[in-house]
Write a protein that holds these residues in place. Structure first.
Motif, PDB file in Angstrom:
ATOM      1  N   GLU A 183       0.824  -1.215   0.000  1.00 53.23           N
ATOM      2  CA  GLU A 183       0.000   0.000   0.000  1.00 53.23           C
ATOM      3  C   GLU A 183       0.855   1.262   0.000  1.00 53.23           C
ATOM      4  N   GLY A 184       2.020   1.174   0.625  1.00 59.68           N
ATOM      5  CA  GLY A 184       2.904   2.338   0.708  1.00 59.68           C
ATOM      6  C   GLY A 184       3.396   2.796  -0.657  1.00 59.68           C
ATOM      7  N   ALA A 187       0.022   4.354  -2.437  1.00 57.87           N
ATOM      8  CA  ALA A 187      -0.617   5.509  -1.798  1.00 57.87           C
ATOM      9  C   ALA A 187      -0.404   6.823  -2.539  1.00 57.87           C
ATOM     10  N   GLY A 188       0.825   7.065  -3.019  1.00 58.78           N
ATOM     11  CA  GLY A 188       1.125   8.346  -3.657  1.00 58.78           C
ATOM     12  C   GLY A 188       0.281   8.586  -4.904  1.00 58.78           C
ATOM     13  N   LEU A 190      -2.319   7.000  -5.915  1.00 60.46           N
ATOM     14  CA  LEU A 190      -3.749   6.915  -5.602  1.00 60.46           C
ATOM     15  C   LEU A 190      -4.262   8.221  -4.985  1.00 60.46           C
ATOM     16  N   GLY A 191      -3.472   8.784  -4.091  1.00 64.38           N
ATOM     17  CA  GLY A 191      -3.858  10.056  -3.456  1.00 64.38           C
ATOM     18  C   GLY A 191      -4.008  11.160  -4.496  1.00 64.38           C
ATOM     19  N   MET A 202     -12.458   6.724  -3.421  1.00 65.26           N
ATOM     20  CA  MET A 202     -11.434   5.708  -3.694  1.00 65.26           C
ATOM     21  C   MET A 202     -10.955   5.108  -2.383  1.00 65.26           C
ATOM     22  N   SER A 204      -8.555   1.873  -0.461  1.00 65.72           N
ATOM     23  CA  SER A 204      -7.489   0.887  -0.612  1.00 65.72           C
ATOM     24  C   SER A 204      -7.655  -0.166   0.467  1.00 65.72           C
TER      25      SER A 204
ATOM     26  N   PRO B  74      -1.487   3.508   5.027  1.00 66.82           N
ATOM     27  CA  PRO B  74      -0.727   4.611   4.427  1.00 66.82           C
ATOM     28  C   PRO B  74      -1.486   5.417   3.376  1.00 66.82           C
ATOM     29  N   THR B  75      -2.729   5.043   3.047  1.00 65.73           N
ATOM     30  CA  THR B  75      -3.375   5.725   1.910  1.00 65.73           C
ATOM     31  C   THR B  75      -4.226   6.911   2.365  1.00 65.73           C
ATOM     32  N   HIS B  76      -4.639   7.711   1.377  1.00 68.23           N
ATOM     33  CA  HIS B  76      -5.330   8.974   1.668  1.00 68.23           C
ATOM     34  C   HIS B  76      -6.623   8.778   2.463  1.00 68.23           C
ATOM     35  N   ASP B  77      -7.222   7.559   2.366  1.00 70.54           N
ATOM     36  CA  ASP B  77      -8.478   7.318   3.085  1.00 70.54           C
ATOM     37  C   ASP B  77      -8.232   6.821   4.505  1.00 70.54           C
ATOM     38  N   ASP B  78      -6.994   6.734   4.925  1.00 72.36           N
ATOM     39  CA  ASP B  78      -6.675   6.285   6.289  1.00 72.36           C
ATOM     40  C   ASP B  78      -6.564   7.491   7.206  1.00 72.36           C
ATOM     41  N   ALA B 116       4.172   8.206   2.084  1.00 72.02           N
ATOM     42  CA  ALA B 116       2.930   7.479   2.359  1.00 72.02           C
ATOM     43  C   ALA B 116       3.112   6.551   3.565  1.00 72.02           C
TER      44      ALA B 116
END
Lengths: 240, 240
Positions: A183-184, A187-188, A190-191, A202, A204, B74-78, B116
């Motif tokens: 995910e790390g 993340a970039g 995707l964000g 969206m 994850s 690590p993602t924007h939705d966390d 991230a």
């Protein structure tokens, strides 16, 4: 116009004690998504009158529609109908229409409509009945709250008869991409996509299985063309 | 003394959209029951800061202990860690102890600790870390709230490390009797037993399968002798 909102209230000690795994939440969530109604919150409370009344009031005030499951049978722990009546300050007693349904059913079976079974005819005065094609004892709708049985087969039948009466929104469609990366790393990009497409949601959802890990990236929205475009950009950022 | 109380907050759009079936609620419920901690309420909310903050505050005020699952990757939705910090008005930033854990882990893997992944080191100032033996990124405890991952394997590991730190009560034991009669026939004798044994909680969970119906009667309490006595009386009322 934003989609209508909904909440669910699951009533029952058996879920909270870990004895039973709730199945109704997952069913209702899927049905509402197809109907374009946003399920925003679920609460699970025990067979406690104060807890039920407080939750019904809070959810009824906060959301367009509320669905409850559980606690409408003939036994002493089935207190949902009386709690809903209390929450809306509506009189409740054995109602003739519900009694007639039960009487016809048990007459045909040759079973006594005893005091316990008559509890299932306790319906608040201003409620309308919800049909129960499985085991007859009805659910009911009062204001924006739909009161349904906890037995999954009955719950599902009641949802099927209530849903067509509600005003839905645009059905939410989703696309999923499985990416075999941490995910790390996802993340970039995707964000950045989430910022570029604010109309899409969206998410994850990482997995770890048999020593492999990755994430399912889910995009949701009501515009298929936009969804496809965003998903193609994501796929391009992570070639296999 | 009554048993301590607990609530759970499940954070995540994926449950409410029907995409994912929650597994953590059922696991936690069973673990708490064994520990003598009463799980009184579960709420499921979406990835919405206002909803998360309001729910954390309400549950933290109302119950002895709160467990959350989801939204700490690590993602924007966390966004869980930042929401918990906001709920308790606690400063939050990348913390050295959490960063050191991640740095050691990713160094060993030869993976870059990018921006991230560093999000997973965002921990409120006054929190203590919860060990993550599965994938390293820690959970944390702040006041009476334990913040844990949503991935079931990680959630379960974190529950296992938090539970021994909590004061439990008398483990709740239960006995179940399956009665192949309609609930309406069981309700009368069961209601009398429920009145005679107020220290026991008694529930009736009807089933219908392959055209047969009946109910599982579950009695719960902390006194095995009392449970056995009540269950024998119920069995005597419904000879096979």
């Amino acid at each position: 116009m934003p989609n209508p909102t909904a909440a669910m209230l699951v009533i029952g000690d058996e879920i909270l004690s870990g004895r039973t795994r709730d199945a109704n939440m997952h069913h209702l969530a899927g049905q509402l998504t197809e109907s374009g109604i946003d399920l925003r919150e679920v609460r699970v409370v025990s067979d406690d009158p104060d807890a039920i009344v407080a939750a019904v009031k809070a959810l009824s005030d906060a959301y367009d529609t509320v669905f409850t499951s559980g606690g409408i049978g003939p036994t002493h722990d089935d207190i949902t109908a009386d709690c809903i009546a209390a929450a809306f300050d509506d009189p409740i007693d054995i109602r003739a229409d519900a009694r007639a349904l039960l009487q016809a059913h048990y007459d045909k079976q040759g079973t006594d409509l005893n005091a316990a079974r008559l509890r299932m005819a306790r319906i608040p005065d201003s409620a309308t009945l919800i049909d129960n094609p499985v085991s007859v004892a009805p659910g009911f709708s009062i204001q924006n709250v739909h009161v349904m049985a906890g037995v999954p087969a009955v719950f599902q039948a009641m949802v099927a008869s209530v849903l067509p009466t509600l005003t839905g929104g645009d059905p939410l469609i989703s696309k999923t991409l499985r990416i075999e990366r941490g995910e790390g790393d996802i993340a970039g990009p995707l964000g950045e996509l989430a910022n570029a497409y604010p109309a899409l949601s969206m998410g994850s959802y990482p997995y770890q299985k048999d020593g492999k890990y990755g994430a399912n990236i889910v995009m949701r929205g009501t515009d298929m063309a936009m969804l496809s475009e965003a998903m193609e950009k994501l796929a391009a950022a992570f070639p296999e």
